[in-house]
Design a protein around this motif. Sequence first.
Motif, PDB file in Angstrom:
ATOM      1  N   LEU A  67       0.839  -1.207   0.000  1.00  0.00           N
ATOM      2  CA  LEU A  67       0.000   0.000   0.000  1.00  0.00           C
ATOM      3  C   LEU A  67       0.868   1.248   0.000  1.00  0.00           C
ATOM      4  N   SER A  68       0.287   2.363  -0.442  1.00  0.00           N
ATOM      5  CA  SER A  68       0.981   3.644  -0.293  1.00  0.00           C
ATOM      6  C   SER A  68       0.920   4.033   1.190  1.00  0.00           C
ATOM      7  N   ASP A  69       1.750   4.986   1.605  1.00  0.00           N
ATOM      8  CA  ASP A  69       1.719   5.404   3.014  1.00  0.00           C
ATOM      9  C   ASP A  69       0.338   5.935   3.397  1.00  0.00           C
ATOM     10  N   GLU A  70      -0.307   6.597   2.437  1.00  0.00           N
ATOM     11  CA  GLU A  70      -1.626   7.161   2.716  1.00  0.00           C
ATOM     12  C   GLU A  70      -2.655   6.031   2.924  1.00  0.00           C
ATOM     13  N   GLU A  71      -2.587   5.012   2.055  1.00  0.00           N
ATOM     14  CA  GLU A  71      -3.514   3.872   2.195  1.00  0.00           C
ATOM     15  C   GLU A  71      -3.234   3.113   3.497  1.00  0.00           C
ATOM     16  N   MET A  72      -1.954   2.996   3.800  1.00  0.00           N
ATOM     17  CA  MET A  72      -1.559   2.294   5.028  1.00  0.00           C
ATOM     18  C   MET A  72      -2.090   3.055   6.248  1.00  0.00           C
ATOM     19  N   THR A  73      -1.936   4.372   6.233  1.00  0.00           N
ATOM     20  CA  THR A  73      -2.441   5.197   7.340  1.00  0.00           C
ATOM     21  C   THR A  73      -3.954   5.037   7.465  1.00  0.00           C
ATOM     22  N   ASP A  74      -4.649   5.035   6.325  1.00  0.00           N
ATOM     23  CA  ASP A  74      -6.108   4.868   6.347  1.00  0.00           C
ATOM     24  C   ASP A  74      -6.486   3.537   7.003  1.00  0.00           C
ATOM     25  N   GLU A  75      -5.768   2.459   6.644  1.00  0.00           N
ATOM     26  CA  GLU A  75      -6.064   1.129   7.205  1.00  0.00           C
ATOM     27  C   GLU A  75      -5.802   1.108   8.706  1.00  0.00           C
ATOM     28  N   ILE A  76      -4.680   1.718   9.111  1.00  0.00           N
ATOM     29  CA  ILE A  76      -4.326   1.750  10.537  1.00  0.00           C
ATOM     30  C   ILE A  76      -5.385   2.553  11.305  1.00  0.00           C
ATOM     31  N   TYR A  77      -5.780   3.701  10.733  1.00  0.00           N
ATOM     32  CA  TYR A  77      -6.742   4.559  11.424  1.00  0.00           C
ATOM     33  C   TYR A  77      -8.148   3.920  11.460  1.00  0.00           C
ATOM     34  N   ARG A  78      -8.476   3.184  10.399  1.00  0.00           N
ATOM     35  CA  ARG A  78      -9.770   2.480  10.376  1.00  0.00           C
ATOM     36  C   ARG A  78      -9.793   1.424  11.495  1.00  0.00           C
ATOM     37  N   THR A  79      -8.678   0.736  11.676  1.00  0.00           N
ATOM     38  CA  THR A  79      -8.599  -0.295  12.718  1.00  0.00           C
ATOM     39  C   THR A  79      -8.631   0.353  14.102  1.00  0.00           C
ATOM     40  N   ALA A  80      -7.906   1.459  14.242  1.00  0.00           N
ATOM     41  CA  ALA A  80      -7.874   2.171  15.531  1.00  0.00           C
ATOM     42  C   ALA A  80      -9.275   2.643  15.917  1.00  0.00           C
ATOM     43  N   LYS A  81      -9.976   3.158  14.938  1.00  0.00           N
ATOM     44  CA  LYS A  81     -11.326   3.673  15.183  1.00  0.00           C
ATOM     45  C   LYS A  81     -12.253   2.537  15.624  1.00  0.00           C
ATOM     46  N   ALA A  82     -12.132   1.400  14.928  1.00  0.00           N
ATOM     47  CA  ALA A  82     -12.970   0.239  15.289  1.00  0.00           C
ATOM     48  C   ALA A  82     -12.605  -0.252  16.692  1.00  0.00           C
ATOM     49  N   PHE A  83     -11.329  -0.169  17.065  1.00  0.00           N
ATOM     50  CA  PHE A  83     -10.917  -0.578  18.416  1.00  0.00           C
ATOM     51  C   PHE A  83     -11.517   0.380  19.449  1.00  0.00           C
ATOM     52  N   GLY A  84     -11.538   1.662  19.101  1.00  0.00           N
ATOM     53  CA  GLY A  84     -12.331   2.622  19.859  1.00  0.00           C
ATOM     54  C   GLY A  84     -11.712   3.198  21.126  1.00  0.00           C
ATOM     55  N   LYS A  85     -10.411   2.980  21.355  1.00  0.00           N
ATOM     56  CA  LYS A  85      -9.802   3.558  22.563  1.00  0.00           C
ATOM     57  C   LYS A  85      -8.957   4.781  22.179  1.00  0.00           C
ATOM     58  N   GLU A  86      -8.974   5.794  23.036  1.00  0.00           N
ATOM     59  CA  GLU A  86      -8.181   7.017  22.792  1.00  0.00           C
ATOM     60  C   GLU A  86      -6.697   6.712  22.753  1.00  0.00           C
ATOM     61  N   ASP A  87      -6.260   5.889  23.711  1.00  0.00           N
ATOM     62  CA  ASP A  87      -4.842   5.525  23.834  1.00  0.00           C
ATOM     63  C   ASP A  87      -4.736   4.027  23.591  1.00  0.00           C
TER      64      ASP A  87
END
Length: 293
Positions: A67-87
Motif C-alpha cells: 500500500l501507499s503510506d496514505e492507504e496504510m495510514t487509512d487502514e491503521i486509522y480504520r482499525t484504531a477507530k474500530a478498536f475505539g480507545k483514545e490511547d
Amino acid sequence: MMNALVNINGIICSAEEAKVSVFDRGFLFGDGVYETGKSLKRCCLFLEEHLERLRRSAGKLQIPFPLSDEEMTDEIYRTAKAFGKEDAYFRVILSRGVGLVMGLESLEDLKPTLVIIFQPLSEKLDRIRTEGLNIMTSNILRNSAAAQDPNIKTSNYLNSLLAIQEVRARGGEDAIMRDNQGNVAEGTTFSIFGITPDNSLITPSLKVGILDSITRRHVLELGRGLLKVEEGFFQLEQFQECSEVFIASSVREIVPVREWDSHKYALPGTMTEKLKIALKNEIKSYLETHRKY
Ligand SMILES: Cc1ncc(COP(=O)(O)O)c(C=O)c1O
C-alpha cells in the motif's frame, strides 16, 4: 477474552478470530517485518516515521510493500477507530505471505500478509517510568550487522528473546546486549543512554549495529538543545561511570534505569527528568498537529 482488534489484509476481526495460515512465511521463517507504536488521544504517534522504517525494513528483505503510506495510514486509522480507545498499543506486521512450497527460495508471486493489531496500553507503564528498571548485560551478543542486521526490524526477534530469557533467569527485568568487541549495543526492545559525570549524553552509534530507533532520534535531537551529545562506541565501564542511565522506545518513551549489573543509579536523575519532559512536550505538540481517528 483477549481485548485486541486485528485487521488481516483489510478484514477486521477479534483476537480470537484472527488467524494466519501455517504456510505463512512469517510463521515458517520469521520472514516478515513489523513496527510497534502507540496512539494517544486518538493519534498514532510519529506514524510517518514508523511507516518509513517499515518500508525500509521490507525493502531490505525485498518484500513488496502493498500500500501507499496514505492507504496504510487509512487502514491503521480504520482499525484504531474500530478498536475505539483514545490511547492504545499498535503493531503493524508485514510478512512475505503464504507460500505452499516449503523451500526458502520460493518467493514468486506471493501476496504479502498485512496484519494490524490494536490492544490496550500496558497499565504498568506509568509505574516503571517512576520506579525505573533493573537491567542486566546479557551473555548473548547482539547479532552482527554482517549476519542479520539489527537495523532491519524483522519478525525474527530470537536474538532479543534469548537475551531476556538469560537475564530473567538471573533476576534482571530486561537485557542489554553488546557486540563481539564488548561495545554496548542496545536493549532487547529499546535503546540505551547515559549521562556522563561531565554532563554529556552518550548512546551507542548506529555503526555498532543497532536499530535506528525513532525515539532515539527524538531524544538525541532534544538532547542537543540541552547538553553535549556523543554517539559512539562505549564499553560497559563508561556506562557504569555515568550518573544517570535511561532507556527509550516508542511505547515506553523514556524510562530511567535504577540498577544495571548491580550498579545502582539514583532516581530521579535531573537530566533524565528534563529529557522526559522535553519528549512529553514534543509528543504533545505532535498530537496537536496530526490526524486523529
Ligand atoms: C531492538 C530495539 N531497539 C530499539 C527499539 C526502540 O525503537 P523505537 O524508538 O523506534 O520504538 C526497539 C523497539 O522495538 C527495538 O526492538
